[in-house]
Structures are given as structure tokens and as C-alpha cells.
Design an enzyme around this catalytic site. Structure first.
Site, short mmCIF file in Angstrom:
data_model
loop_
_atom_site.label_atom_id
_atom_site.label_comp_id
_atom_site.label_asym_id
_atom_site.label_seq_id
_atom_site.Cartn_x
_atom_site.Cartn_y
_atom_site.Cartn_z
CG ASN A 106 -34.85 -5.74 -59.11
OD1 ASN A 106 -35.33 -6.79 -59.48
ND2 ASN A 106 -33.63 -5.36 -59.46
NE ARG A 118 -34.51 -5.14 -62.64
CZ ARG A 118 -33.92 -3.97 -62.67
NH1 ARG A 118 -34.62 -2.86 -62.74
NH2 ARG A 118 -32.62 -3.87 -62.64
#
Length: 90
Positions: free
Chosen positions: A37, A19
Site C-alpha cells: 500500500n 494485498r
């Protein structure tokens, strides 16, 4: 022309590193949107920007950062939401 896409990435991609790397690349490409996520082990990215910059993000997501293992990367158009920045979602 500004476009918006949804990218779904699966493989060894869960966690902060993927990320954070996506955030860095998206900001370098001047894209807006978010990365998050999912509970099924995938990462979803919504990005808005110029078509050529979005393609660069898709290409990057297909490989991922060095610590990731991308098994699949798919993308599709989505609605433009006019995000102000690119963020990591919890």
C-alpha cells in the site's frame, strides 16, 4: 524469458484484502516480488516471472478481487531483483 514489471493500481484497493488476494494470485502464478500500500491510496506491485504469467497478473490486477474497485491499472518494465518469494510489504 524472465521479466520484471511494476504495476500501479488505484481505486478502492487499499487494505489487507487486495494485498492478500494479490499475494495468493502471484504465488499461484509462481511469481516473485512484493505488493505494498502507498500513502497516496494506490497499491504498487513489483513482480518477476515468465512473461505470460506476468500478463495474467496484470489482467487480474485490472479487475481486482470482488471487494475492490479498480479505477486504473498501469504497468511498466523494471529491473530484475531476483526475489526469493512473493511478499506483502508493510
Amino acid at each position: 524469458m524472465i521479466r520484471a514489471i511494476k504495476i500501479v493500481v488505484s481505486g478502492k484497493v487499499q487494505g489487507v484484502y487486495f494485498r492478500a488476494s494479490t499475494l495468493r494470485v502471484a504465488k499461484e502464478l509462481s511469481l516473485k516480488g512484493w505488493v505494498e500500500n502507498q500513502t497516496d491510496g494506490t497499491v504498487i506491485i513489483h513482480a518477476e516471472g515468465m512473461e505470460n504469467q506476468l500478463q495474467l497478473l496484470i489482467d487480474w490486477c485490472s479487475k481486482g478481487p470482488s471487494a475492490a474497485r479498480v479505477d486504473d491499472c498501469s504497468h511498466s518494465p523494471c529491473e530484475i531483483e531476483n526475489y526469493d518469494d512473493f511478499n506483502i510489504m508493510q
